[in-house]
Design a protein around this motif. Structure first.
Motif, PDB file in Angstrom:
ATOM      1  N   GLN A   6       0.839  -1.185   0.000  1.00  0.00           N
ATOM      2  CA  GLN A   6       0.000   0.000   0.000  1.00  0.00           C
ATOM      3  C   GLN A   6       0.877   1.238   0.000  1.00  0.00           C
ATOM      4  O   GLN A   6       1.898   1.291   0.692  1.00  0.00           O
ATOM      5  CB  GLN A   6      -0.881  -0.001   1.245  1.00  0.00           C
ATOM      6  N   VAL A   7       0.482   2.226  -0.768  1.00  0.00           N
ATOM      7  CA  VAL A   7       1.184   3.502  -0.796  1.00  0.00           C
ATOM      8  C   VAL A   7       0.665   4.339   0.371  1.00  0.00           C
ATOM      9  O   VAL A   7      -0.532   4.429   0.599  1.00  0.00           O
ATOM     10  CB  VAL A   7       0.941   4.251  -2.121  1.00  0.00           C
ATOM     11  N   VAL A   8       1.599   4.945   1.111  1.00  0.00           N
ATOM     12  CA  VAL A   8       1.238   5.762   2.267  1.00  0.00           C
ATOM     13  C   VAL A   8       1.862   7.144   2.102  1.00  0.00           C
ATOM     14  O   VAL A   8       3.061   7.260   1.864  1.00  0.00           O
ATOM     15  CB  VAL A   8       1.743   5.109   3.575  1.00  0.00           C
ATOM     16  N   ALA A   9       1.046   8.184   2.252  1.00  0.00           N
ATOM     17  CA  ALA A   9       1.560   9.554   2.195  1.00  0.00           C
ATOM     18  C   ALA A   9       2.163   9.897   3.551  1.00  0.00           C
ATOM     19  O   ALA A   9       1.675   9.485   4.597  1.00  0.00           O
ATOM     20  CB  ALA A   9       0.427  10.515   1.866  1.00  0.00           C
ATOM     21  N   LEU A  10       3.236  10.654   3.524  1.00  0.00           N
ATOM     22  CA  LEU A  10       3.957  11.012   4.745  1.00  0.00           C
ATOM     23  C   LEU A  10       4.336  12.475   4.672  1.00  0.00           C
ATOM     24  O   LEU A  10       4.889  12.932   3.683  1.00  0.00           O
ATOM     25  CB  LEU A  10       5.221  10.141   4.845  1.00  0.00           C
ATOM     26  N   ARG A  11       4.043  13.219   5.727  1.00  0.00           N
ATOM     27  CA  ARG A  11       4.412  14.634   5.777  1.00  0.00           C
ATOM     28  C   ARG A  11       5.684  14.776   6.601  1.00  0.00           C
ATOM     29  O   ARG A  11       5.766  14.267   7.717  1.00  0.00           O
ATOM     30  CB  ARG A  11       3.301  15.464   6.396  1.00  0.00           C
ATOM     31  N   LEU A  12       6.655  15.466   6.030  1.00  0.00           N
ATOM     32  CA  LEU A  12       7.921  15.707   6.711  1.00  0.00           C
ATOM     33  C   LEU A  12       8.234  17.198   6.694  1.00  0.00           C
ATOM     34  O   LEU A  12       7.887  17.893   5.739  1.00  0.00           O
ATOM     35  CB  LEU A  12       9.065  14.954   6.021  1.00  0.00           C
ATOM     36  N   THR A  13       8.906  17.665   7.728  1.00  0.00           N
ATOM     37  CA  THR A  13       9.383  19.038   7.733  1.00  0.00           C
ATOM     38  C   THR A  13      10.539  19.143   6.744  1.00  0.00           C
ATOM     39  O   THR A  13      11.093  18.122   6.297  1.00  0.00           O
ATOM     40  CB  THR A  13       9.871  19.461   9.128  1.00  0.00           C
ATOM     41  N   ALA A  14      10.931  20.364   6.435  1.00  0.00           N
ATOM     42  CA  ALA A  14      12.065  20.568   5.534  1.00  0.00           C
ATOM     43  C   ALA A  14      13.327  19.940   6.108  1.00  0.00           C
ATOM     44  O   ALA A  14      14.117  19.329   5.371  1.00  0.00           O
ATOM     45  CB  ALA A  14      12.270  22.059   5.274  1.00  0.00           C
ATOM     46  N   ALA A  52      17.324  15.542   6.007  1.00  0.00           N
ATOM     47  CA  ALA A  52      18.034  14.443   6.668  1.00  0.00           C
ATOM     48  C   ALA A  52      17.797  13.129   5.927  1.00  0.00           C
ATOM     49  O   ALA A  52      18.724  12.326   5.740  1.00  0.00           O
ATOM     50  CB  ALA A  52      17.590  14.329   8.128  1.00  0.00           C
ATOM     51  N   LEU A  53      16.566  12.910   5.500  1.00  0.00           N
ATOM     52  CA  LEU A  53      16.239  11.696   4.750  1.00  0.00           C
ATOM     53  C   LEU A  53      17.009  11.660   3.434  1.00  0.00           C
ATOM     54  O   LEU A  53      17.605  10.638   3.074  1.00  0.00           O
ATOM     55  CB  LEU A  53      14.733  11.623   4.496  1.00  0.00           C
ATOM     56  N   ASP A  54      17.026  12.772   2.726  1.00  0.00           N
ATOM     57  CA  ASP A  54      17.740  12.832   1.452  1.00  0.00           C
ATOM     58  C   ASP A  54      19.245  12.656   1.643  1.00  0.00           C
ATOM     59  O   ASP A  54      19.900  11.986   0.837  1.00  0.00           O
ATOM     60  CB  ASP A  54      17.445  14.142   0.731  1.00  0.00           C
ATOM     61  N   ALA A  55      19.787  13.250   2.702  1.00  0.00           N
ATOM     62  CA  ALA A  55      21.223  13.105   2.966  1.00  0.00           C
ATOM     63  C   ALA A  55      21.572  11.646   3.227  1.00  0.00           C
ATOM     64  O   ALA A  55      22.560  11.121   2.706  1.00  0.00           O
ATOM     65  CB  ALA A  55      21.632  13.974   4.152  1.00  0.00           C
ATOM     66  N   ARG A  56      20.754  10.976   4.038  1.00  0.00           N
ATOM     67  CA  ARG A  56      21.014   9.557   4.325  1.00  0.00           C
ATOM     68  C   ARG A  56      20.843   8.711   3.075  1.00  0.00           C
ATOM     69  O   ARG A  56      21.640   7.799   2.815  1.00  0.00           O
ATOM     70  CB  ARG A  56      20.092   9.068   5.439  1.00  0.00           C
ATOM     71  N   SER A  57      19.814   9.002   2.290  1.00  0.00           N
ATOM     72  CA  SER A  57      19.588   8.264   1.042  1.00  0.00           C
ATOM     73  C   SER A  57      20.793   8.384   0.120  1.00  0.00           C
ATOM     74  O   SER A  57      21.258   7.389  -0.451  1.00  0.00           O
ATOM     75  CB  SER A  57      18.342   8.796   0.330  1.00  0.00           C
ATOM     76  N   GLU A  58      21.291   9.599  -0.023  1.00  0.00           N
ATOM     77  CA  GLU A  58      22.459   9.851  -0.878  1.00  0.00           C
ATOM     78  C   GLU A  58      23.692   9.143  -0.333  1.00  0.00           C
ATOM     79  O   GLU A  58      24.437   8.493  -1.068  1.00  0.00           O
ATOM     80  CB  GLU A  58      22.706  11.362  -0.976  1.00  0.00           C
ATOM     81  N   ARG A  59      23.900   9.269   0.955  1.00  0.00           N
ATOM     82  CA  ARG A  59      25.079   8.676   1.597  1.00  0.00           C
ATOM     83  C   ARG A  59      25.099   7.158   1.455  1.00  0.00           C
ATOM     84  O   ARG A  59      26.131   6.560   1.212  1.00  0.00           O
ATOM     85  CB  ARG A  59      25.084   9.078   3.083  1.00  0.00           C
TER      86      ARG A  59
END
Length: 85
Positions: A49-57, A62-69
């Protein structure tokens, strides 16, 4: 048909529409269509199931940095965080 009618940038001709109509009128083999592998591949035996998630900037950064790393997608990082509990 208007000249601007396209599919992925390729003009659609009257001949192509007629061929599609002929194909549809002849009927489709449902089992073959089911095996075409449309959509994203499954992650297991059960549906997902696809779930929408709200994140602060800051959270998103932080999520993008970890994903990239780690060379992983956002989804992979989130799933791993949930699994580690």
């Amino acid at each position: 048909m208007a000249e601007r009618e396209t599919i992925n940038g390729t003009p659609v001709t009257e001949e192509q529409i007629a061929a599609w109509a002929d194909e549809a009128e002849a009927g489709y083999d449902v089992e073959v269509l089911k095996k075409r592998g449309r959509g994203r591949p499954g992650r297991g035996a059960e549906p997902t199931q696809v779930v929408a998630l709200r994140l602060t900037a800051d959270e998103l950064a932080a999520l993008d940095a970890r994903s990239e790393r780690e060379g992983k997608s956002r989804s992979e990082v989130i799933r791993e965080a949930l699994a580690s509990g």
